[in-house]
Design a protein around this motif. Structure first.
Motif, short mmCIF file in Angstrom:
data_model
loop_
_atom_site.label_atom_id
_atom_site.label_comp_id
_atom_site.label_asym_id
_atom_site.label_seq_id
_atom_site.Cartn_x
_atom_site.Cartn_y
_atom_site.Cartn_z
N PHE A 214 30.76 34.15 65.10
CA PHE A 214 30.04 34.63 63.93
C PHE A 214 31.00 35.24 62.91
O PHE A 214 30.86 35.00 61.71
CB PHE A 214 28.99 35.67 64.35
N ILE A 215 31.98 36.02 63.37
CA ILE A 215 32.93 36.66 62.45
C ILE A 215 33.76 35.59 61.75
O ILE A 215 33.97 35.66 60.53
CB ILE A 215 33.85 37.63 63.22
N TYR A 216 34.23 34.60 62.50
CA TYR A 216 35.02 33.53 61.89
C TYR A 216 34.20 32.75 60.86
O TYR A 216 34.70 32.42 59.78
CB TYR A 216 35.54 32.58 62.98
N LEU A 217 32.95 32.45 61.20
CA LEU A 217 32.11 31.70 60.26
C LEU A 217 31.74 32.54 59.04
O LEU A 217 31.60 32.01 57.94
CB LEU A 217 30.83 31.23 60.96
N HIS A 218 31.60 33.84 59.24
CA HIS A 218 31.31 34.74 58.11
C HIS A 218 32.42 34.66 57.07
O HIS A 218 32.16 34.40 55.88
CB HIS A 218 31.14 36.16 58.62
N PHE A 219 33.64 34.85 57.50
CA PHE A 219 34.78 34.79 56.57
C PHE A 219 35.00 33.37 56.08
O PHE A 219 35.23 33.14 54.88
CB PHE A 219 36.04 35.33 57.26
N GLY A 220 34.98 32.41 57.00
CA GLY A 220 35.27 31.03 56.63
C GLY A 220 34.28 30.45 55.64
O GLY A 220 34.68 29.75 54.69
N SER A 221 33.00 30.75 55.80
CA SER A 221 31.98 30.22 54.90
C SER A 221 32.17 30.74 53.48
O SER A 221 32.19 29.96 52.52
CB SER A 221 30.58 30.59 55.40
N HIS A 222 32.31 32.04 53.35
CA HIS A 222 32.48 32.63 52.02
C HIS A 222 33.74 32.11 51.34
O HIS A 222 33.72 31.74 50.16
CB HIS A 222 32.53 34.15 52.12
N ILE A 223 34.85 32.09 52.08
CA ILE A 223 36.12 31.67 51.47
C ILE A 223 36.06 30.20 51.06
O ILE A 223 36.50 29.84 49.97
CB ILE A 223 37.28 31.92 52.45
N LEU A 224 35.49 29.35 51.92
CA LEU A 224 35.44 27.92 51.62
C LEU A 224 34.58 27.64 50.39
O LEU A 224 35.00 26.92 49.47
CB LEU A 224 34.89 27.15 52.83
N HIS A 225 33.39 28.20 50.34
CA HIS A 225 32.48 27.92 49.23
C HIS A 225 33.01 28.50 47.92
O HIS A 225 32.94 27.85 46.87
CB HIS A 225 31.09 28.48 49.52
N LEU A 226 33.54 29.71 47.98
CA LEU A 226 34.11 30.31 46.77
C LEU A 226 35.31 29.52 46.28
O LEU A 226 35.53 29.39 45.07
CB LEU A 226 34.49 31.77 47.03
N SER A 227 36.08 28.98 47.21
CA SER A 227 37.24 28.17 46.82
C SER A 227 36.80 26.91 46.09
O SER A 227 37.38 26.54 45.06
CB SER A 227 38.06 27.78 48.06
N MET A 228 35.78 26.23 46.62
CA MET A 228 35.30 25.00 46.00
C MET A 228 34.71 25.28 44.61
O MET A 228 34.94 24.53 43.66
CB MET A 228 34.26 24.33 46.90
N LEU A 229 33.95 26.36 44.50
CA LEU A 229 33.37 26.70 43.20
C LEU A 229 34.47 27.09 42.20
O LEU A 229 34.40 26.75 41.02
CB LEU A 229 32.36 27.83 43.35
N THR A 230 35.47 27.81 42.70
CA THR A 230 36.60 28.18 41.83
C THR A 230 37.36 26.94 41.38
O THR A 230 37.82 26.85 40.23
CB THR A 230 37.54 29.14 42.56
N ALA A 231 37.51 25.98 42.29
CA ALA A 231 38.20 24.73 41.94
C ALA A 231 37.44 23.99 40.84
O ALA A 231 38.06 23.38 39.95
CB ALA A 231 38.34 23.85 43.17
N TRP A 232 36.12 24.04 40.88
CA TRP A 232 35.34 23.38 39.83
C TRP A 232 35.61 24.03 38.46
O TRP A 232 35.75 23.34 37.45
CB TRP A 232 33.85 23.46 40.14
N PHE A 233 35.70 25.36 38.44
CA PHE A 233 35.98 26.05 37.18
C PHE A 233 37.42 25.84 36.73
O PHE A 233 37.70 25.71 35.54
CB PHE A 233 35.71 27.56 37.32
N ALA A 234 38.34 25.80 37.69
CA ALA A 234 39.77 25.80 37.35
C ALA A 234 40.27 24.42 36.96
O ALA A 234 41.10 24.30 36.06
CB ALA A 234 40.58 26.33 38.53
N TYR A 235 39.80 23.39 37.65
CA TYR A 235 40.33 22.05 37.41
C TYR A 235 39.36 21.27 36.51
O TYR A 235 38.34 20.77 36.98
CB TYR A 235 40.53 21.31 38.73
#
Length: 322
Positions: A214-235
């Motif tokens: 649960f702890i790994y998925l908590h951090f991993g989910s937020h980081i992954l989704h925020l990264s993808m959304l940030t990539a959409w804004f950045a690139y």
């Protein structure tokens, strides 16, 4: 509730037991466990902060060697107490026999980070090998988290792992001197997220602290989704919508896992990020088909979609409570 009614109908529980369950459902018992834990965590944070302020204000009269000796003694004392009073290592979840030792371990880990930071700041202990300065506490924190089955220390270890991998906004990026799409920051985030999600499933697969999933998925989910959304804004480009589809796809996979685990929290965050990505994708698609000037299509989406999403969340929550 339906489960207990089925058990009563099958004659597996008595009417008295069913009535007790009904009374507990109508007037549930309020647990102070989480509130007390939050108070204890806040107490450790305030104690560490207070000691830091006290040392800083009396730095000239105390001396650096005395401060180092004090922090070292606190760290060693906390770890010694924890090793002496906690139960032996187990691969499965272990119930702590000494609650005080859990918080003393947490305080010792905070003191360890303070000690290493002080050594680097005052004596340049690691020199320019900043990776080593973050790698050593990361290894120690992971060891302590697994050895003593401590989820709070595991969160600290993941944070230090992020620092070691360079997941921190540099001053150049923070103040706009370097554009975020010119730095490897986003893909470092993505690599870290995939690493954490992989660790979550491996911990379950090999039955090594499977409750850490649960702890790994908590951090991993937020980081992954925020990264993808940030990539959409950045690139910027004609194919940046792929990042939105990847967000929706990864959220769908983790959503299925959340339903299997019956974790309403994991389900909720996947729906949240998928909805954001879907909304952006919808608005972008209106530009592609030259309907972006029609305000009714925007209004219609933001009237209907939140209602459908809220209805789906309500039904899921109701189903999981049964």
């Amino acid at each position: 509730m339906k489960k207990y009614q089925k058990l009563y109908a099958a004659g597996l529980i008595s009417a008295e037991t069913l009535n007790r369950v009904i009374q507990l459902q109508e007037k549930p018992v309020f647990s102070l466990h989480r509130e007390i834990r939050m108070i204890l965590y806040a107490g450790i944070l305030m104690l560490s902060t207070g000691l830091g302020i006290l040392i800083y204000q009396n730095l000239d009269s105390i001396g650096h060697q005395v401060i180092l000796a004090l922090i070292t003694a606190i760290t060693a004392g906390c770890f010694w107490y924890t090793f002496k009073n906690q139960s032996p290592y187990q691969q499965e979840k272990q119930n702590s026999t000494n609650v005080a030792a859990d918080y003393i371990l947490l305080f010792g880990c905070v003191s360890l980070l303070s000690l290493l930071a002080y050594l680097q700041f005052q004596y340049d202990f690691f020199g320019t090998r900043y990776g080593l300065a973050t790698f050593i506490p990361t290894v120690i924190l992971f060891f302590m988290a697994y050895r003593f089955d401590h989820q709070g220390v595991l969160g600290m270890a993941i944070t230090n792992l992020a620092l070691w991998m360079g997941v921190s906004v540099s001053p150049q990026v923070l103040f706009g001197l370097t554009r975020i799409n010119e730095s490897p920051l986003i893909w470092t985030y993505v690599s870290l997220a995939l690493l954490l999600i992989t660790a979550a499933y491996l911990s379950e697969w090999f039955r090594i602290k499977p409750h850490f999933k649960f702890i790994y998925l908590h951090f991993g989910s937020h980081i992954l989704h925020l990264s993808m959304l940030t990539a959409w804004f950045a690139y910027s480009g004609s194919y940046n919508w792929i990042y939105l589809l990847l967000t929706i796809f990864s959220a769908a996979l983790l959503y299925k896992n959340g339903k299997r685990e019956q974790s309403f929290y994991l389900i909720l965050i996947q729906l949240f990020y998928a909805y954001i990505a879907a909304s952006i994708l919808y608005m972008d698609s209106l530009k592609w088909i030259h309907l972006s000037s029609d305000p009714y299509l925007f209004i219609l989406w933001f009237i209907i979609s939140p209602v459908l999403l809220a209805r789906h969340i309500y039904q899921l929550h109701k189903k999981l409570k049964q």
